[in-house]
Scaffold this motif. Structure first.
Motif, PDB file in Angstrom:
ATOM      1  N   VAL A  97      13.132  72.281  23.317  1.00  0.00           N
ATOM      2  CA  VAL A  97      13.553  73.583  22.816  1.00  0.00           C
ATOM      3  C   VAL A  97      12.310  74.465  22.781  1.00  0.00           C
ATOM      4  O   VAL A  97      11.282  74.073  22.244  1.00  0.00           O
ATOM      5  N   LEU A  98      12.423  75.671  23.341  1.00  0.00           N
ATOM      6  CA  LEU A  98      11.231  76.474  23.578  1.00  0.00           C
ATOM      7  C   LEU A  98      11.132  77.735  22.721  1.00  0.00           C
ATOM      8  O   LEU A  98      10.235  78.535  22.914  1.00  0.00           O
ATOM      9  N   GLN A  99      12.053  77.931  21.781  1.00  0.00           N
ATOM     10  CA  GLN A  99      11.984  79.154  20.993  1.00  0.00           C
ATOM     11  C   GLN A  99      10.801  79.155  20.045  1.00  0.00           C
ATOM     12  O   GLN A  99      10.348  78.100  19.603  1.00  0.00           O
ATOM     13  N   GLY A 100      10.334  80.366  19.717  1.00  0.00           N
ATOM     14  CA  GLY A 100       9.265  80.508  18.741  1.00  0.00           C
ATOM     15  C   GLY A 100       9.745  81.257  17.509  1.00  0.00           C
ATOM     16  O   GLY A 100      10.698  82.037  17.575  1.00  0.00           O
ATOM     17  N   GLN A 101       9.080  81.007  16.372  1.00  0.00           N
ATOM     18  CA  GLN A 101       9.395  81.710  15.127  1.00  0.00           C
ATOM     19  C   GLN A 101       8.151  81.630  14.248  1.00  0.00           C
ATOM     20  O   GLN A 101       7.596  80.541  14.060  1.00  0.00           O
ATOM     21  N   MET A 103       5.564  81.534  11.024  1.00  0.00           N
ATOM     22  CA  MET A 103       5.608  80.725   9.814  1.00  0.00           C
ATOM     23  C   MET A 103       6.382  81.385   8.678  1.00  0.00           C
ATOM     24  O   MET A 103       7.232  80.763   8.034  1.00  0.00           O
ATOM     25  N   LEU A 104       6.117  82.662   8.424  1.00  0.00           N
ATOM     26  CA  LEU A 104       6.732  83.325   7.276  1.00  0.00           C
ATOM     27  C   LEU A 104       8.204  83.658   7.493  1.00  0.00           C
ATOM     28  O   LEU A 104       8.872  84.119   6.562  1.00  0.00           O
ATOM     29  N   GLU A 105       8.705  83.415   8.696  1.00  0.00           N
ATOM     30  CA  GLU A 105      10.114  83.669   8.976  1.00  0.00           C
ATOM     31  C   GLU A 105      10.872  82.395   9.314  1.00  0.00           C
ATOM     32  O   GLU A 105      12.042  82.441   9.696  1.00  0.00           O
ATOM     33  N   LEU A 106      10.226  81.246   9.135  1.00  0.00           N
ATOM     34  CA  LEU A 106      10.876  79.984   9.484  1.00  0.00           C
ATOM     35  C   LEU A 106      12.134  79.769   8.666  1.00  0.00           C
ATOM     36  O   LEU A 106      12.138  79.974   7.445  1.00  0.00           O
ATOM     37  N   ASP A 107      13.199  79.362   9.333  1.00  0.00           N
ATOM     38  CA  ASP A 107      14.409  78.985   8.620  1.00  0.00           C
ATOM     39  C   ASP A 107      14.775  77.558   9.010  1.00  0.00           C
ATOM     40  O   ASP A 107      14.323  77.034  10.029  1.00  0.00           O
ATOM     41  N   THR A 108      15.595  76.935   8.192  1.00  0.00           N
ATOM     42  CA  THR A 108      15.901  75.518   8.407  1.00  0.00           C
ATOM     43  C   THR A 108      16.659  75.275   9.706  1.00  0.00           C
ATOM     44  O   THR A 108      16.496  74.227  10.323  1.00  0.00           O
ATOM     45  N   ALA A 109      17.462  76.235  10.125  1.00  0.00           N
ATOM     46  CA  ALA A 109      18.201  76.057  11.373  1.00  0.00           C
ATOM     47  C   ALA A 109      17.233  75.939  12.550  1.00  0.00           C
ATOM     48  O   ALA A 109      17.401  75.082  13.432  1.00  0.00           O
ATOM     49  N   HIS A 110      16.213  76.790  12.566  1.00  0.00           N
ATOM     50  CA  HIS A 110      15.222  76.743  13.639  1.00  0.00           C
ATOM     51  C   HIS A 110      14.418  75.442  13.570  1.00  0.00           C
ATOM     52  O   HIS A 110      14.209  74.773  14.586  1.00  0.00           O
ATOM     53  N   ILE A 111      13.978  75.086  12.362  1.00  0.00           N
ATOM     54  CA  ILE A 111      13.201  73.849  12.195  1.00  0.00           C
ATOM     55  C   ILE A 111      14.000  72.650  12.703  1.00  0.00           C
ATOM     56  O   ILE A 111      13.501  71.825  13.478  1.00  0.00           O
ATOM     57  N   ALA A 113      16.574  72.558  14.756  1.00  0.00           N
ATOM     58  CA  ALA A 113      16.883  72.618  16.179  1.00  0.00           C
ATOM     59  C   ALA A 113      15.699  72.156  17.021  1.00  0.00           C
ATOM     60  O   ALA A 113      15.856  71.399  17.995  1.00  0.00           O
ATOM     61  N   VAL A 114      14.505  72.596  16.669  1.00  0.00           N
ATOM     62  CA  VAL A 114      13.317  72.204  17.426  1.00  0.00           C
ATOM     63  C   VAL A 114      13.018  70.719  17.238  1.00  0.00           C
ATOM     64  O   VAL A 114      12.771  69.996  18.210  1.00  0.00           O
ATOM     65  N   LEU A 115      13.064  70.251  16.001  1.00  0.00           N
ATOM     66  CA  LEU A 115      12.756  68.846  15.749  1.00  0.00           C
ATOM     67  C   LEU A 115      13.790  67.916  16.386  1.00  0.00           C
ATOM     68  O   LEU A 115      13.440  66.825  16.857  1.00  0.00           O
TER      69      LEU A 115
END
Length: 275
Positions: A97-101, A103-111, A113-115
Motif C-alpha cells: 500500500v503506497l498512500q502517505g499521511q 503524523m499529525l493527521e494519522l487515523d486508524t483506518a490508514h494505519i 490499511a498500511v500495516l
C-alpha cells in the motif's frame, strides 16, 4: 477471494515455482517476467483480475491467484497452487500500500490499511513459504521488497516508512531463526523506480517531483534483476541482508526532499510497484 484455475495434473518436483505478490504491474510484473525467462513457473498474486489474465496470456509459465494479500486465504491459495504445480523454492513479497499521511493527521483506518498489506501480509507470506520449505527440506529463498524509505525520512509517509523498516527487521529475524535449515530471507530496497504509475504522476505534476537526478531513476526490470539474484543459488551466502537498489540515492545528499506542508505520497512511494 477468487482465483484463476489451471489444471496441470500431478506436481512436477523438478519444476521450480516462485510466488510473487503484487505481480500485475511495476516491480512485481518485471520480477514475474524475469523469473519466467529463467525457467521458473510463477504464481502471480494480485487484486487486478484483468492484469493477471493478461499476464497469463503472455507468459505460459505463469498462473495467477486474484485477491488481496492481506487475506490469509489468498496467500494460502497461492501456496497451494504452487505445490500443486511443482517445488516451491522462492517467495517474493512485493505487494504494498503506497498512500502517505503525515503524523499529525494519522487515523486508524490508514494505519491499519498500511500495516495489513505492508507488514501483516509480508509476515504471513514469509511464514507460509518457510513452512513449505521446512516440510519439503527445501533450501528456499524469500525476498521482501523494502524501500529507501526504510532508511531515509520522507515527511508525509509515516506509516509507509515505518512498514518498510519492519520488513527489513523481519528478514533479519527469519535469517537468525531458520538459516540453519537452509532458508534465506533478504530484502531489496529500491530507490526511485519509474513504473507506469510514477511516470504518469511526474507528467501530471512535475512541480511535485523529488529532486532526484535522471541518472538515478531506475526501471522495474533493474529491480527484478536484483530479486532474481536473491532467489538464485548464486546468492547462497546472503541471508538477513538488505540490498539497496537505488543507484546510490540512499548515500547521496540531495537537499530537502519535501516541502513540510506537502501531505501527499512522495514519488518513491508512487514508484515502488506492488498492488
Amino acid at each position: 477471494m477468487s482465483a484463476s484455475i489451471t489444471h496441470r495434473g500431478e506436481p512436477q518436483l523438478d519444476e521450480r515455482v516462485v510466488v510473487i505478490t503484487g505481480a500485475a504491474a511495476g516491480i512485481g510484473r518485471a520480477t514475474a517476467e524475469r523469473h519466467a525467462a529463467d525457467g521458473w513457473t510463477v504464481v502471480a498474486v494480485d487484486t487486478d483480475a484483468d492484469a493477471c489474465a493478461a499476464l497469463e496470456s503472455e507468459l505460459p509459465q505463469l498462473t495467477s491467484v486474484v485477491g488481496d494479500v492481506s487475506d490469509l486465504a489468498v496467500l494460502q491459495a497461492a501456496r497451494e497452487r504452487a505445490v500443486s504445480i511443482g517445488r516451491l523454492e522462492a517467495w517474493v513479497n512485493n505487494a504494498a500500500v503506497l498512500q502517505g499521511q503525515p503524523m499529525l493527521e494519522l487515523d486508524t483506518a490508514h494505519i491499519d490499511a498500511v500495516l495489513a498489506v505492508n507488514v501483516r501480509a509480508v509476515v504471513l507470506g514469509t511464514r507460509l513459504a518457510a513452512e513449505e520449505f521446512v516440510r519439503k527440506g527445501t533450501r528456499g529463498s524469500i525476498v521482501n521488497i523494502s524501500s529507501v524509505h526504510a532508511r531515509l525520512s520522507f515527511a508525509g509517509s509515516t506509516m509507509y516508512d515505518t512498514s518498510k523498516g519492519a520488513v527489513e527487521a523481519l528478514c533479519r529475524v527469519v535469517a537468525a531463526e531458520l538459516g540453519d535449515r537452509g532458508i534465506r530471507c533478504n530484502a531489496v530496497a529500491p530507490g526511485s523506480v519509474m513504473t507506469e504509475r510514477a511516470l504518469e504522476a511526474r507528467r501530471l505534476a512535475p512541480q511535485d517531483a523529488e529532486p532526484i537526478p535522471d541518472w538515478m531513476l531506475l526501471s522495474p526490470a533493474e529491480i527484478a534483476e536484483v530479486v532474481a539474484f536473491l532467489t538464485s543459488p548464486a546468492s547462497s551466502a546472503i541471508n538477513g541482508a538488505v540490498l539497496p537498489a537505488d543507484r546510490g540515492l540512499s548515500v547521496t545528499f540531495l537537499g530537502e526532499r519535501r516541502r513540510p506542508d506537502d501531505a501527499t505520497a512522495s514519488p518513491e512511494e508512487e514508484a515502488e510497484g506492488g498492488a
